[in-house]
Design a protein around this motif. Structure first.
Motif, PDB file in Angstrom:
ATOM      1  N   LEU A   7       0.897  -1.269   0.230  1.00  0.00           N
ATOM      2  CA  LEU A   7      -0.026   0.274  -0.190  1.00  0.00           C
ATOM      3  C   LEU A   7       0.554   1.363   0.108  1.00  0.00           C
ATOM      4  CD1 LEU A   7      -3.464  -0.665   2.590  1.00  0.00           C
ATOM      5  CD2 LEU A   7      -2.674  -0.307  -0.183  1.00  0.00           C
ATOM      6  N   GLU A   8       2.269   1.107   0.665  1.00  0.00           N
ATOM      7  CA  GLU A   8       2.722   1.935   0.454  1.00  0.00           C
ATOM      8  C   GLU A   8       3.044   2.561  -0.861  1.00  0.00           C
ATOM      9  OE1 GLU A   8       4.677   1.632   4.676  1.00  0.00           O
ATOM     10  OE2 GLU A   8       6.135   1.681   3.006  1.00  0.00           O
ATOM     11  N   LEU A   9       3.325   1.684  -1.918  1.00  0.00           N
ATOM     12  CA  LEU A   9       3.841   1.586  -3.002  1.00  0.00           C
ATOM     13  C   LEU A   9       2.623   2.605  -4.031  1.00  0.00           C
ATOM     14  CD1 LEU A   9       5.398   0.581  -5.356  1.00  0.00           C
ATOM     15  CD2 LEU A   9       4.473  -1.603  -5.714  1.00  0.00           C
ATOM     16  N   ILE A  10       1.502   1.846  -3.689  1.00  0.00           N
ATOM     17  CA  ILE A  10       0.434   3.176  -4.076  1.00  0.00           C
ATOM     18  C   ILE A  10       0.366   3.611  -3.704  1.00  0.00           C
ATOM     19  CG2 ILE A  10      -2.084   2.681  -4.658  1.00  0.00           C
ATOM     20  CD1 ILE A  10      -0.468   0.250  -5.365  1.00  0.00           C
ATOM     21  N   ASP A  11       0.309   4.408  -2.226  1.00  0.00           N
ATOM     22  CA  ASP A  11       0.931   5.981  -1.947  1.00  0.00           C
ATOM     23  C   ASP A  11       1.389   6.662  -2.404  1.00  0.00           C
ATOM     24  OD1 ASP A  11      -0.587   7.427  -0.013  1.00  0.00           O
ATOM     25  OD2 ASP A  11       1.354   7.219   0.748  1.00  0.00           O
ATOM     26  N   LYS A  12       2.860   5.770  -3.138  1.00  0.00           N
ATOM     27  CA  LYS A  12       3.984   6.749  -3.643  1.00  0.00           C
ATOM     28  C   LYS A  12       3.381   7.153  -5.232  1.00  0.00           C
ATOM     29  CE  LYS A  12       8.040   5.304  -1.874  1.00  0.00           C
ATOM     30  NZ  LYS A  12       8.914   5.991  -1.682  1.00  0.00           N
TER      31      LYS A  12
END
Lengths: 84, 83
Positions: A7-12
């Motif tokens: 989800l951090e990847l998506i947040d980026k």
């Protein structure tokens, strides 16, 4: 420590173009405005790609996360991708 | 940021977008491909949707209209703001 959670990847990706591949033969490309824990996503300047090859433009949508299969950061849909 | 939970401002995440478009004309597409166009009355966390003055389109052709309609959330593929 330096692990990047999914989800951090998506947040980026918030604010940039993203390519969404659904379960089944549907795809979306658009600018990611936001998302929630279910990966429901708000997309802007969207192109919807049909299984038939048709595409539809949409200004701003809330896409249900339930049928999302894969997300490609920076992708702009199947037309820009290399295929055999 | 802890455990990957996104932190976003108003009007950006799904909840913010929904509160932004309540009362506006929207297009709702179901997984079956059927499209409903109407005035968005309300939505909940399941994406259950209440529409007013709803037109139903099957294969792009207008089939029916409903004064008031409830769409169960599990069928919804996307909600699009028409304006």
């Amino acid at each position: 420590m330096s692990q990047l959670l999914p989800l951090e990847l998506i947040d980026k990706c918030v604010g940039s173009r993203i390519w969404v591949i659904m379960k089944g033969d549907k795809e979306f490309a658009g600018t990611l405005v936001g998302f929630d824990d279910y990966v429901n996503m708000v997309l802007e300047d969207v192109t919807e790609f049909d299984y038939s090859g048709d595409h539809t433009k949409l200004k701003k949508i809330l896409l249900n996360g339930n049928n999302i299969c894969m997300l490609i950061p920076g992708g702009d849909g199947p037309l820009g991708a290399a295929s055999p | 940021m802890e455990n990957g939970t996104p932190t976003q401002g108003e009007g950006k995440d799904p909840a913010g977008f929904l509160s932004e478009i309540i009362g506006n004309p929207v297009t709702v597409k179901l997984n079956s491909g059927v499209v409903y166009k109407g005035e968005l009355q309300s939505v909940d966390g399941y994406m259950n949707i209440a529409l007013e003055k709803t037109d139903e389109y099957v294969n792009g052709v207008k089939r029916r209209n409903y004064g008031d309609a409830f769409v169960r959330g599990n069928n919804v593929m996307y909600i699009s703001a028409d304006s």
